[in-house]
Design a protein around this motif. Structure first.
Motif, short mmCIF file in Angstrom:
data_model
loop_
_atom_site.label_atom_id
_atom_site.label_comp_id
_atom_site.label_asym_id
_atom_site.label_seq_id
_atom_site.Cartn_x
_atom_site.Cartn_y
_atom_site.Cartn_z
N ASP A 148 -0.99 -13.44 -4.98
CA ASP A 148 -0.25 -14.69 -5.18
C ASP A 148 -0.22 -15.13 -6.64
OD1 ASP A 148 -2.84 -15.78 -5.62
OD2 ASP A 148 -3.03 -16.25 -3.49
N ASP A 149 -0.86 -14.36 -7.53
CA ASP A 149 -0.91 -14.75 -8.95
C ASP A 149 0.19 -14.11 -9.79
OD1 ASP A 149 -1.83 -12.16 -8.79
OD2 ASP A 149 -3.55 -12.46 -10.11
N LYS A 150 1.05 -13.30 -9.19
CA LYS A 150 2.05 -12.59 -9.97
C LYS A 150 3.02 -13.51 -10.72
CE LYS A 150 0.55 -8.50 -9.44
NZ LYS A 150 -0.75 -9.01 -8.96
N PRO A 151 3.39 -14.69 -10.18
CA PRO A 151 4.25 -15.57 -10.97
C PRO A 151 3.59 -16.02 -12.27
CG PRO A 151 4.29 -16.21 -8.66
CD PRO A 151 3.19 -15.19 -8.80
N LEU A 152 2.28 -16.03 -12.31
CA LEU A 152 1.58 -16.42 -13.53
C LEU A 152 1.55 -15.27 -14.53
CD1 LEU A 152 -1.49 -18.25 -11.92
CD2 LEU A 152 0.73 -19.21 -12.60
N LYS A 153 1.50 -14.05 -14.04
CA LYS A 153 1.39 -12.88 -14.91
C LYS A 153 2.73 -12.35 -15.39
CE LYS A 153 -3.00 -11.22 -12.95
NZ LYS A 153 -3.69 -10.07 -12.32
N TYR A 154 3.77 -12.56 -14.58
CA TYR A 154 5.11 -12.06 -14.92
C TYR A 154 6.11 -13.21 -14.83
CZ TYR A 154 2.78 -7.60 -14.10
OH TYR A 154 1.91 -6.54 -14.14
N PRO A 155 6.02 -14.16 -15.75
CA PRO A 155 6.81 -15.38 -15.61
C PRO A 155 8.32 -15.20 -15.68
CG PRO A 155 5.74 -15.28 -17.76
CD PRO A 155 5.15 -14.18 -16.94
N LEU A 156 8.80 -14.27 -16.51
CA LEU A 156 10.24 -14.18 -16.73
C LEU A 156 11.01 -13.84 -15.47
CD1 LEU A 156 12.64 -14.30 -18.63
CD2 LEU A 156 12.25 -11.89 -19.18
N ILE A 157 10.55 -12.85 -14.71
CA ILE A 157 11.30 -12.42 -13.53
C ILE A 157 11.39 -13.53 -12.49
CG2 ILE A 157 9.35 -11.37 -12.30
CD1 ILE A 157 11.36 -9.10 -11.52
N LYS A 168 6.18 -8.65 3.60
CA LYS A 168 4.99 -8.09 4.24
C LYS A 168 4.03 -9.18 4.72
CE LYS A 168 5.38 -3.84 1.52
NZ LYS A 168 4.70 -2.79 0.74
N THR A 169 4.62 -10.23 5.30
CA THR A 169 3.79 -11.32 5.82
C THR A 169 2.92 -10.88 6.99
OG1 THR A 169 5.67 -12.03 7.20
CG2 THR A 169 5.39 -13.12 5.07
N ASP A 170 3.24 -9.74 7.58
CA ASP A 170 2.45 -9.26 8.72
C ASP A 170 1.04 -8.84 8.31
OD1 ASP A 170 3.75 -7.18 7.32
OD2 ASP A 170 3.48 -5.79 8.98
N VAL A 171 0.82 -8.62 7.00
CA VAL A 171 -0.51 -8.19 6.55
C VAL A 171 -1.28 -9.35 5.90
CG1 VAL A 171 0.19 -5.80 6.30
CG2 VAL A 171 0.34 -7.32 4.32
N LEU A 172 -0.79 -10.56 6.02
CA LEU A 172 -1.49 -11.71 5.45
C LEU A 172 -2.95 -11.81 5.87
CD1 LEU A 172 1.20 -14.56 5.56
CD2 LEU A 172 -0.12 -13.85 3.55
N PRO A 173 -3.29 -11.50 7.15
CA PRO A 173 -4.70 -11.61 7.54
C PRO A 173 -5.63 -10.64 6.82
CG PRO A 173 -3.26 -11.58 9.48
CD PRO A 173 -2.42 -11.19 8.31
N TYR A 174 -5.08 -9.63 6.18
CA TYR A 174 -5.91 -8.59 5.57
C TYR A 174 -6.00 -8.68 4.05
CZ TYR A 174 -4.75 -6.83 10.20
OH TYR A 174 -4.56 -6.72 11.55
N PHE A 175 -5.30 -9.66 3.48
CA PHE A 175 -5.30 -9.80 2.02
C PHE A 175 -5.64 -11.23 1.61
CE2 PHE A 175 -2.82 -5.99 2.65
CZ PHE A 175 -3.17 -5.18 1.57
N ASP A 178 -2.72 -16.55 -0.75
CA ASP A 178 -2.51 -17.94 -0.36
C ASP A 178 -1.03 -18.26 -0.51
OD1 ASP A 178 -2.28 -20.79 -0.35
OD2 ASP A 178 -4.41 -20.96 -0.82
N MET A 179 -0.33 -18.44 0.60
CA MET A 179 1.12 -18.67 0.56
C MET A 179 1.47 -19.95 -0.18
SD MET A 179 4.01 -17.22 1.52
CE MET A 179 3.63 -16.15 2.91
N GLU A 180 0.70 -21.02 0.05
CA GLU A 180 0.97 -22.28 -0.62
C GLU A 180 0.73 -22.17 -2.13
OE1 GLU A 180 -1.03 -25.55 1.16
OE2 GLU A 180 -0.06 -25.30 3.10
N LYS A 181 -0.33 -21.49 -2.49
CA LYS A 181 -0.63 -21.32 -3.92
C LYS A 181 0.47 -20.48 -4.58
CE LYS A 181 -4.86 -20.38 -5.09
NZ LYS A 181 -6.12 -19.61 -5.31
N CYS A 182 0.92 -19.44 -3.89
CA CYS A 182 1.98 -18.59 -4.43
C CYS A 182 3.26 -19.40 -4.64
CB CYS A 182 2.24 -17.42 -3.49
SG CYS A 182 3.47 -16.26 -4.12
N ALA A 183 3.62 -20.21 -3.65
CA ALA A 183 4.82 -21.03 -3.76
C ALA A 183 4.70 -22.00 -4.93
CB ALA A 183 5.06 -21.79 -2.46
N ILE A 196 11.52 -17.64 0.51
CA ILE A 196 11.65 -17.28 1.93
C ILE A 196 10.60 -16.24 2.29
CG2 ILE A 196 13.21 -16.45 3.73
CD1 ILE A 196 15.57 -17.12 1.96
N PRO A 197 9.61 -16.58 3.11
CA PRO A 197 8.68 -15.57 3.61
C PRO A 197 9.39 -14.65 4.59
CG PRO A 197 7.77 -17.80 3.81
CD PRO A 197 9.24 -17.94 3.53
#
Length: 223
Positions: A148-157, A168-175, A178-183, A196-197
């Motif tokens: 969920d930190d990729k927007p911080l590391k790759y701001p331009l895109i 890949k929301t189906d694998v959320l339980p395994y990683f 944080d959806m809210e933090k990512c948003a 859109i998830p």
């Protein structure tokens, strides 16, 4: 070395590309062709999600796809199996497409029978974001395993995208994702981006994504 003005050279290159991109957009507007630039890192699920999208758009829009890769035609073969018009673009080692390269792709694809042209850009989170392709809208896919930190590391895109698909929301339980933090991280970079998830495997969120896409195409085709 004091004679080298790297920033000025880059600005000149980008300015020329931006002009060509705008010219291409205006031509597409006259042709009533909607060009979508789809970006992501390798393995985020671009081709699988695009396949799902083509299935969902069957009977709604005529779709043409340009598959951009450094080499191989694996993705083009996959997309072709879903019945879409498709061409493979080899970039010769380049990590992105610019407006002129996109124009060449569209000419080879042929847009006379296409309402929605999708450019599946080269997979990485840096170079494709730097060049305006002439697309009407930019979309990107961020997969849950990437974090969920990729927007911080790759701001331009994230700042240039109109819509971000969190795949890949189906694998959320395994990683540890944080959806809210990512948003929140995405909105920090781009408050206007639609989020859109989705899950290309299960179909979750595909209707919302396709609905957004159809609405945008309809608006673009209006005089």
């Amino acid at each position: 070395m004091n004679g080298f003005k790297v920033l000025q050279v880059k600005q000149s290159v980008f300015a020329d590309n931006d002009r060509r991109a705008e010219e291409l957009r205006q031509e597409l507007k006259k042709q009533r062709v909607f060009l979508l630039n789809l970006m992501s890192s390798p393995g985020a699920g671009k081709t699988t999600l695009l396949s799902r999208t083509i299935e969902a758009l069957d009977g709604k829009l005529k779709v043409g796809v340009m598959e951009a890769d450094i080499d191989s035609d694996v993705d083009a073969r996959t997309i072709e199996s879903f019945g879409a018009k498709v061409i493979q673009l080899h970039t010769g080692g380049m990590c992105h497409l610019d407006a002129d390269m996109t124009r060449q792709g569209l000419e080879a694809l042929g847009t006379g029978d296409v309402e929605l042209a999708v450019l599946e850009n080269v997979g990485n989170l840096v170079c494709p974001a730097e060049f305006d392709t002439g697309a009407v809208k930019n979309a990107m896919i961020l997969s849950v395993p990437e974090g969920d930190d990729k927007p911080l590391k790759y701001p331009l895109i994230f700042s240039v995208c109109d819509v971000v698909l969190i795949n890949k929301t189906d694998v959320l339980p395994y990683f540890d994702f944080d959806m809210e933090k990512c948003a929140a991280n995405i909105r920090m970079r781009n408050p206007k981006a639609k989020i859109i998830p989705v899950c290309a495997r299960t179909g979750e969120g595909i209707d919302a994504w396709v609905g957004w896409l159809c609405d945008e195409v309809t608006k673009w085709k209006k005089p």
